[in-house]
Design a protein around this motif. Sequence first.
Motif, PDB file in Angstrom:
ATOM      1  N   GLY A 197     -12.913  12.078 -23.233  1.00  0.00           N
ATOM      2  CA  GLY A 197     -13.134  12.762 -21.966  1.00  0.00           C
ATOM      3  C   GLY A 197     -13.611  11.862 -20.850  1.00  0.00           C
ATOM      4  N   ASN A 198     -13.500  10.557 -21.038  1.00  0.00           N
ATOM      5  CA  ASN A 198     -13.903   9.598 -20.014  1.00  0.00           C
ATOM      6  C   ASN A 198     -12.766   9.378 -19.023  1.00  0.00           C
ATOM      7  N   ILE A 199     -13.085   9.389 -17.746  1.00  0.00           N
ATOM      8  CA  ILE A 199     -12.072   9.170 -16.716  1.00  0.00           C
ATOM      9  C   ILE A 199     -11.610   7.714 -16.746  1.00  0.00           C
ATOM     10  N   ILE A 200     -10.306   7.511 -16.919  1.00  0.00           N
ATOM     11  CA  ILE A 200      -9.774   6.145 -17.007  1.00  0.00           C
ATOM     12  C   ILE A 200      -8.750   5.845 -15.919  1.00  0.00           C
ATOM     13  N   SER A 201      -8.354   6.866 -15.162  1.00  0.00           N
ATOM     14  CA  SER A 201      -7.457   6.632 -14.026  1.00  0.00           C
ATOM     15  C   SER A 201      -7.528   7.831 -13.089  1.00  0.00           C
ATOM     16  N   VAL A 202      -7.335   7.580 -11.810  1.00  0.00           N
ATOM     17  CA  VAL A 202      -7.373   8.651 -10.818  1.00  0.00           C
ATOM     18  C   VAL A 202      -6.242   8.465  -9.818  1.00  0.00           C
ATOM     19  N   GLY A 203      -5.907   9.538  -9.136  1.00  0.00           N
ATOM     20  CA  GLY A 203      -4.911   9.474  -8.073  1.00  0.00           C
ATOM     21  C   GLY A 203      -5.075  10.660  -7.148  1.00  0.00           C
ATOM     22  N   ARG A 204      -4.801  10.464  -5.884  1.00  0.00           N
ATOM     23  CA  ARG A 204      -4.853  11.566  -4.928  1.00  0.00           C
ATOM     24  C   ARG A 204      -3.631  11.514  -4.036  1.00  0.00           C
ATOM     25  N   ASN A 205      -3.307  12.630  -3.445  1.00  0.00           N
ATOM     26  CA  ASN A 205      -2.173  12.708  -2.539  1.00  0.00           C
ATOM     27  C   ASN A 205      -2.425  11.842  -1.303  1.00  0.00           C
ATOM     28  N   LYS A 206      -1.422  11.065  -0.906  1.00  0.00           N
ATOM     29  CA  LYS A 206      -1.561  10.172   0.248  1.00  0.00           C
ATOM     30  C   LYS A 206      -0.387  10.302   1.211  1.00  0.00           C
ATOM     31  N   ILE A 207       0.267  11.467   1.222  1.00  0.00           N
ATOM     32  CA  ILE A 207       1.506  11.554   1.996  1.00  0.00           C
ATOM     33  C   ILE A 207       1.281  11.530   3.505  1.00  0.00           C
ATOM     34  N   GLY A 208       0.052  11.675   3.962  1.00  0.00           N
ATOM     35  CA  GLY A 208      -0.225  11.624   5.388  1.00  0.00           C
ATOM     36  C   GLY A 208      -0.708  10.277   5.868  1.00  0.00           C
ATOM     37  N   GLU A 209      -0.678   9.278   5.005  1.00  0.00           N
ATOM     38  CA  GLU A 209      -1.284   7.979   5.309  1.00  0.00           C
ATOM     39  C   GLU A 209      -0.198   6.938   5.557  1.00  0.00           C
ATOM     40  N   THR A 210      -0.037   6.598   6.809  1.00  0.00           N
ATOM     41  CA  THR A 210       1.128   5.838   7.261  1.00  0.00           C
ATOM     42  C   THR A 210       1.110   4.367   6.878  1.00  0.00           C
ATOM     43  N   GLU A 211      -0.006   3.856   6.332  1.00  0.00           N
ATOM     44  CA  GLU A 211      -0.007   2.449   5.918  1.00  0.00           C
ATOM     45  C   GLU A 211       0.810   2.240   4.645  1.00  0.00           C
ATOM     46  N   ILE A 212       1.207   3.334   3.995  1.00  0.00           N
ATOM     47  CA  ILE A 212       2.052   3.261   2.802  1.00  0.00           C
ATOM     48  C   ILE A 212       3.521   3.269   3.254  1.00  0.00           C
ATOM     49  N   PRO A 213       4.357   2.354   2.755  1.00  0.00           N
ATOM     50  CA  PRO A 213       5.744   2.280   3.227  1.00  0.00           C
ATOM     51  C   PRO A 213       6.503   3.600   3.126  1.00  0.00           C
ATOM     52  N   ASN A 214       6.367   4.296   2.010  1.00  0.00           N
ATOM     53  CA  ASN A 214       7.035   5.592   1.851  1.00  0.00           C
ATOM     54  C   ASN A 214       6.036   6.595   1.278  1.00  0.00           C
ATOM     55  N   PRO A 215       5.184   7.164   2.125  1.00  0.00           N
ATOM     56  CA  PRO A 215       4.124   8.051   1.632  1.00  0.00           C
ATOM     57  C   PRO A 215       4.631   9.364   1.058  1.00  0.00           C
ATOM     58  N   ARG A 216       5.894   9.707   1.296  1.00  0.00           N
ATOM     59  CA  ARG A 216       6.417  10.987   0.823  1.00  0.00           C
ATOM     60  C   ARG A 216       6.315  11.126  -0.694  1.00  0.00           C
ATOM     61  N   VAL A 217       6.331  10.011  -1.420  1.00  0.00           N
ATOM     62  CA  VAL A 217       6.270  10.077  -2.878  1.00  0.00           C
ATOM     63  C   VAL A 217       4.891   9.714  -3.427  1.00  0.00           C
ATOM     64  N   SER A 218       3.914   9.610  -2.555  1.00  0.00           N
ATOM     65  CA  SER A 218       2.549   9.285  -3.001  1.00  0.00           C
ATOM     66  C   SER A 218       1.815  10.560  -3.414  1.00  0.00           C
ATOM     67  N   HIS A 219       2.313  11.162  -4.480  1.00  0.00           N
ATOM     68  CA  HIS A 219       1.709  12.374  -5.023  1.00  0.00           C
ATOM     69  C   HIS A 219       0.600  12.009  -6.008  1.00  0.00           C
ATOM     70  N   ALA A 220      -0.325  12.927  -6.197  1.00  0.00           N
ATOM     71  CA  ALA A 220      -1.536  12.648  -6.975  1.00  0.00           C
ATOM     72  C   ALA A 220      -1.243  12.222  -8.410  1.00  0.00           C
ATOM     73  N   GLU A 221      -0.389  12.985  -9.111  1.00  0.00           N
ATOM     74  CA  GLU A 221      -0.125  12.681 -10.510  1.00  0.00           C
ATOM     75  C   GLU A 221       0.613  11.352 -10.657  1.00  0.00           C
ATOM     76  N   VAL A 222       1.544  11.089  -9.736  1.00  0.00           N
ATOM     77  CA  VAL A 222       2.251   9.812  -9.759  1.00  0.00           C
ATOM     78  C   VAL A 222       1.268   8.662  -9.578  1.00  0.00           C
ATOM     79  N   GLU A 223       0.335   8.825  -8.641  1.00  0.00           N
ATOM     80  CA  GLU A 223      -0.665   7.789  -8.396  1.00  0.00           C
ATOM     81  C   GLU A 223      -1.554   7.585  -9.620  1.00  0.00           C
ATOM     82  N   ALA A 224      -1.953   8.669 -10.278  1.00  0.00           N
ATOM     83  CA  ALA A 224      -2.828   8.558 -11.445  1.00  0.00           C
ATOM     84  C   ALA A 224      -2.132   7.832 -12.589  1.00  0.00           C
TER      85      ALA A 224
END
Length: 211
Positions: free
Chosen positions: A37-64
């Motif tokens: 039950g120890n957290i070993i990876s995290v991810g959050r939605n980043k689709i509104g953050e323009t410093e990412i080349p293609n933020p449309r696919v920066s979904h939380a589960e994909v990031e995690a």
Amino acid sequence: MKFEELDIIWQKIFEMEWESVCHQSKAIAAVIVDEGGNIISVGRNKIGETEIPNPRVSHAEVEAVRNLNITKYPNVKSYTLYAALEPCPMCLGTLVMGGIRKLIIGAHDDHGGAVELLDKSRFLASKHVEVVWMPSIYGEVQRGLQAIKELLYNQDKAKLESMLADFSVYNARGVNAAKKLFDDGWFENKTPDQYSIECIFNELSRLCIAD
């Protein structure tokens, strides 16, 4: 339910969701935990953050899944992914291909949720992914946070109403709670980063229970 009553996994998820709102991204987050039950990876939605080349696919589960260090944590099939919102087809495919075999979800998604594909695809069914749904209050708060994001930043009135209606299919109380915060002037003179997630979570939860 109060924020301090959540276990550390869900505290982390809601903290990251609020961070996404503060960055004008969707209030969606995910974590991966090991056998203990120890957290070993995290991810959050980043689709509104323009410093990412293609933020449309920066979904939380994909990031995690992408952030999981499989050299350090190689026993992937024994890990669990906690998702605030039912994964979309892309996220579902990513977690399955990444080796995750247990999925715990906070909120149903009538629009983009793809968990039903686990039974409809022979390939996905062969992976035997276990799915667990959290109690409804988790979904109400999650959709409440998403509604806050849309009410703050979505300038397309028709699209806004459509999205809020979609959120309300399963979690109308959460959407109504978010609307109440706006009606009460919570964001008239304050930006979201001026509130803590503890404050927002507790108020949304209180309003959902009172509804």
